[in-house]
Design a protein around this motif. Sequence first.
Motif, PDB file in Angstrom:
ATOM      1  N   GLY A  10       0.805  -1.222   0.000  1.00  6.81           N
ATOM      2  CA  GLY A  10       0.000   0.000   0.000  1.00  6.81           C
ATOM      3  C   GLY A  10       0.835   1.266   0.000  1.00  6.81           C
ATOM      4  N   ALA A  11       1.818   1.351   0.912  1.00  6.14           N
ATOM      5  CA  ALA A  11       2.598   2.590   1.033  1.00  6.14           C
ATOM      6  C   ALA A  11       3.446   2.819  -0.215  1.00  6.14           C
ATOM      7  CB  ALA A  11       3.478   2.529   2.278  1.00  6.14           C
ATOM      8  N   GLU A  60       9.853  -5.018  -6.201  1.00  5.44           N
ATOM      9  CA  GLU A  60       9.012  -5.850  -5.332  1.00  5.44           C
ATOM     10  C   GLU A  60       9.578  -7.264  -5.310  1.00  5.44           C
ATOM     11  OE1 GLU A  60       6.324  -5.750  -3.126  1.00  5.44           O
ATOM     12  OE2 GLU A  60       6.890  -7.870  -3.024  1.00  5.44           O
ATOM     13  N   LYS A  61       9.825  -7.775  -4.119  1.00  5.21           N
ATOM     14  CA  LYS A  61      10.483  -9.085  -4.059  1.00  5.21           C
ATOM     15  C   LYS A  61       9.549 -10.268  -4.342  1.00  5.21           C
ATOM     16  CE  LYS A  61      10.427 -10.014   0.930  1.00  5.21           C
ATOM     17  NZ  LYS A  61      11.289 -10.387   2.059  1.00  5.21           N
ATOM     18  N   ASN A 100       1.033  -6.947   2.472  1.00  6.77           N
ATOM     19  CA  ASN A 100       0.000  -7.203   3.478  1.00  6.77           C
ATOM     20  C   ASN A 100      -1.260  -6.423   3.175  1.00  6.77           C
ATOM     21  OD1 ASN A 100       1.053  -9.025   5.276  1.00  6.77           O
ATOM     22  ND2 ASN A 100       2.105  -7.468   6.477  1.00  6.77           N
ATOM     23  N   THR A 101      -1.092  -5.311   2.467  1.00  2.00           N
ATOM     24  CA  THR A 101      -2.237  -4.436   2.209  1.00  2.00           C
ATOM     25  C   THR A 101      -3.348  -5.202   1.505  1.00  2.00           C
ATOM     26  OG1 THR A 101      -0.721  -2.585   2.081  1.00  2.00           O
ATOM     27  CG2 THR A 101      -2.909  -2.266   1.105  1.00  2.00           C
ATOM     28  N   ALA A 113      15.376  -6.040  -3.002  1.00  2.00           N
ATOM     29  CA  ALA A 113      16.357  -5.007  -2.652  1.00  2.00           C
ATOM     30  C   ALA A 113      17.225  -5.521  -1.517  1.00  2.00           C
ATOM     31  CB  ALA A 113      15.643  -3.731  -2.236  1.00  2.00           C
ATOM     32  N   ASP A 149      12.996  -6.525   5.942  1.00  2.00           N
ATOM     33  CA  ASP A 149      14.192  -6.182   5.139  1.00  2.00           C
ATOM     34  C   ASP A 149      14.498  -4.682   5.185  1.00  2.00           C
ATOM     35  OD1 ASP A 149      13.410  -8.721   4.424  1.00  2.00           O
ATOM     36  OD2 ASP A 149      13.658  -8.444   2.264  1.00  2.00           O
ATOM     37  N   GLU A 196       4.374   0.461   7.243  1.00  2.00           N
ATOM     38  CA  GLU A 196       4.690  -0.326   8.436  1.00  2.00           C
ATOM     39  C   GLU A 196       6.190  -0.396   8.726  1.00  2.00           C
ATOM     40  OE1 GLU A 196       2.659  -4.111   8.500  1.00  2.00           O
ATOM     41  OE2 GLU A 196       3.611  -4.685  10.400  1.00  2.00           O
TER      42      GLU A 196
HETATM   43  P1  ADP Z   1       2.780  -1.401   3.846  1.00  2.00           P
HETATM   44  O1  ADP Z   1       1.448  -1.697   4.449  1.00  2.00           O
HETATM   45  O2  ADP Z   1       3.665  -0.651   4.748  1.00  2.00           O
HETATM   46  O3  ADP Z   1       2.685  -0.845   2.468  1.00  2.00           O
HETATM   47  P2  ADP Z   1       2.974  -4.069   2.770  1.00  2.00           P
HETATM   48  O4  ADP Z   1       3.240  -5.318   3.518  1.00  2.00           O
HETATM   49  O5  ADP Z   1       1.609  -3.874   2.235  1.00  2.00           O
HETATM   50  O6  ADP Z   1       3.452  -2.847   3.692  1.00  2.00           O
HETATM   51  O7  ADP Z   1       3.967  -3.972   1.525  1.00  2.00           O
HETATM   52  C1  ADP Z   1       5.356  -4.102   1.647  1.00  2.00           C
HETATM   53  C2  ADP Z   1       5.875  -4.706   0.356  1.00  2.00           C
HETATM   54  O8  ADP Z   1       7.307  -4.659   0.333  1.00  2.00           O
HETATM   55  C3  ADP Z   1       5.505  -6.177   0.197  1.00  2.00           C
HETATM   56  O9  ADP Z   1       4.898  -6.380  -1.055  1.00  2.00           O
HETATM   57  C4  ADP Z   1       6.847  -6.907   0.315  1.00  2.00           C
HETATM   58  O10 ADP Z   1       6.895  -8.103  -0.409  1.00  2.00           O
HETATM   59  C5  ADP Z   1       7.798  -5.863  -0.220  1.00  2.00           C
HETATM   60  N1  ADP Z   1       9.203  -6.072   0.207  1.00  2.00           N
HETATM   61  C6  ADP Z   1       9.645  -6.435   1.437  1.00  2.00           C
HETATM   62  N2  ADP Z   1      10.978  -6.532   1.446  1.00  2.00           N
HETATM   63  C7  ADP Z   1      11.408  -6.230   0.191  1.00  2.00           C
HETATM   64  C8  ADP Z   1      12.687  -6.174  -0.441  1.00  2.00           C
HETATM   65  N3  ADP Z   1      13.805  -6.473   0.229  1.00  2.00           N
HETATM   66  N4  ADP Z   1      12.736  -5.842  -1.746  1.00  2.00           N
HETATM   67  C9  ADP Z   1      11.605  -5.567  -2.455  1.00  2.00           C
HETATM   68  N5  ADP Z   1      10.382  -5.623  -1.914  1.00  2.00           N
HETATM   69  C10 ADP Z   1      10.270  -5.939  -0.608  1.00  2.00           C
END
Ligand code: ADP
Length: 642
Positions: free
Chosen positions: A156-157, A176-177, A184-185, A340, A410, A608
Amino acid sequence: MQSKKRIRAIGVAVALIVATLLAGCAQTPAATAKAAFKAGTYTASAKGMGGDVAVSVTFSATDIVSVKVDQHKETPGVSDAAIKNIPSKIVQGQTLNVDVVAGASVSSRAILAAVEECVKKAGGDVPALKAKKVAAVAKAADVTETADVVIIGAGGAGLAAAVTAHQAGSSVIVLEKMPKVGGNTIISGAAYNSADPARQALSPAEAGPEATIQTLISAKPASDLHAQMQAQLKKDYEAYKASGAKGLFDSPILHALQTYEGGDRVGDLALIKNYTSRTLDGVKWLESLGMKFNDTCFTVLGALWQRSHKPVKPLGTGYIDTYTTYISANKIPVMLETTAKKVIMKNGRAVGVEAVGPTGNKITINAKKGVIIATGGFAKNIEMRQKYNKHWKTLDASIMSTNHPGATGDGIVMGEAAGADLVGMEWIQLLPMGDPQTGSLSGNIEQGVEDRIFVNKQGNRFVDEGARRDTMTNALFQQEGSTMWVVLDKHSYPTGATKNNFNETIDELVAAGRAYKADTIEALAAQIKVPAANLAKAVADFNANVDAKTKDAFGRTLYSHKIDTAPYYAGARVPTVHHTMGGVKVNTDCQVIDKSGKIIAGLYAAGEVTGGLHGSNRLGGNALADTVVNGRIAGASAAAAK
Ligand code: ADP
């Protein structure tokens, strides 16, 4: 208007992603000895998350020619990667030995099971196909790209930041990994807190909350800012009473003070005030992009006030669909399966990101203006949970989580390596609402706080079901087996086809044995094996308080309907790790702050992954609004950077 240079940059990036993906698909067919099938098309189905997943598989005498998912009720967005990738991997590898898609494992397994059934019908050798390994994927070439703003994380963010930075004229690349966007969004309950005069005018004023407002106004202030906000709330509330308004009172300041007190004054009041002053603007921005919310507000679990907005689309798909529609229309590159690893720092400034691509290739993205970390929390990282936890007895593997598999912290590790300060890491939120088998929010039958009670294995209530999430979860841990039943009635499910927040109908949950249904409270008690007299008394006492609308013995003040109309329903729930409140320290512009209190140039964070907004306990409905408000701030700040 996009500059020619930018269009070229995006074009190149898109081409690179396509090349990377093609390289990812270029698996050597592992078939050496040819399989044997009775040629033809066969159909079968297997149970997925939302019901049966039906496939048809076409075989030649020697090959699996095609796999099609004909019908399914899986949640759009959540299961897309499985529905797209699993069939093509089966055909490419001529194998049933295909990895499930992380975050869509139930849908993946359903497709694999149905295809296996088709192989059986075609007389194929299932054990041989299950044992057959796909040849290793060739490593694609390394990639170097440049954008104004690089965003780590497509939840989401990150996506709110991507849209906002692009709207402000910046070129953007998102990493995006996981194999899909949404984080989580997309699997969240999706409630969004905001004072909203138009929607709340439709909600009747209630007697109980008056005491809440007076308590907030008269508490001893912790700072000048706190005292100013209390004075403002007093003024606003007096004006509301003098106006004779019939709708529910609310304001950004009330929302802020509830967030602050609800997090035990641990949160940063300046961040909180900034956040609640922008939530309504966030709703309007989403609506301007096409998103739809219900016309009235409700109180999501732990929200403490009737200001939660519910999207019309299920789960968090409304947010993610809104963002991806904009992203596709504007061709913003989103590099999936790209993890990343490091924020590149040069002379104290964040200037890019180093990542690993789908084939293990090195990806370097240079950022001309800024890097935004939006990687979410660490609820799925047991080592980090155990390292930082101070308040729960244990957060080891025995406690499940509602989160998607990518929530591994991460960004906190990368942020710290870039010099960021961390705040509030010890504050980890559990919910009392986990599925007993998976810890997920799926199968949760509650619709809103007002209309349901919780009972333990003895059929007795044990907590104010409108309390803070930590209070409810602590109380649940004290109950036998740390397990409870959510009990409600027809008011929550007017028909069997009424869905819960997870896009599941109550009839489906009952049929799957995940919820129980009965015509009387006594019959329900017999099904869930709790003493009938206790359950009947719990319901009767609750109903008496709905009439009285006063604080009950547990301190509950939030009521709407009685539990008095058949059918009655019950569903079991356990504690589950939900949200990590701590993270990277930021200011109100979402700039990351280092350990000496200075801004780290070029580095931003939102969602988050950050700490400081929610304090010790996040109110229900405050996370989605955080992703939108602070994702937008981070995107705008990075786009405005010199
Ligand atoms: P928020 O609610 O803060 O947006 P989310 O859980 O919805 O958090 O989204 C965080 C996203 O970041 C997820 O899709 C997750 O897979 C991605 N993510 C986490 N670690 C990494 C990374 N090292 N490289 C790329 N994407 C990542």
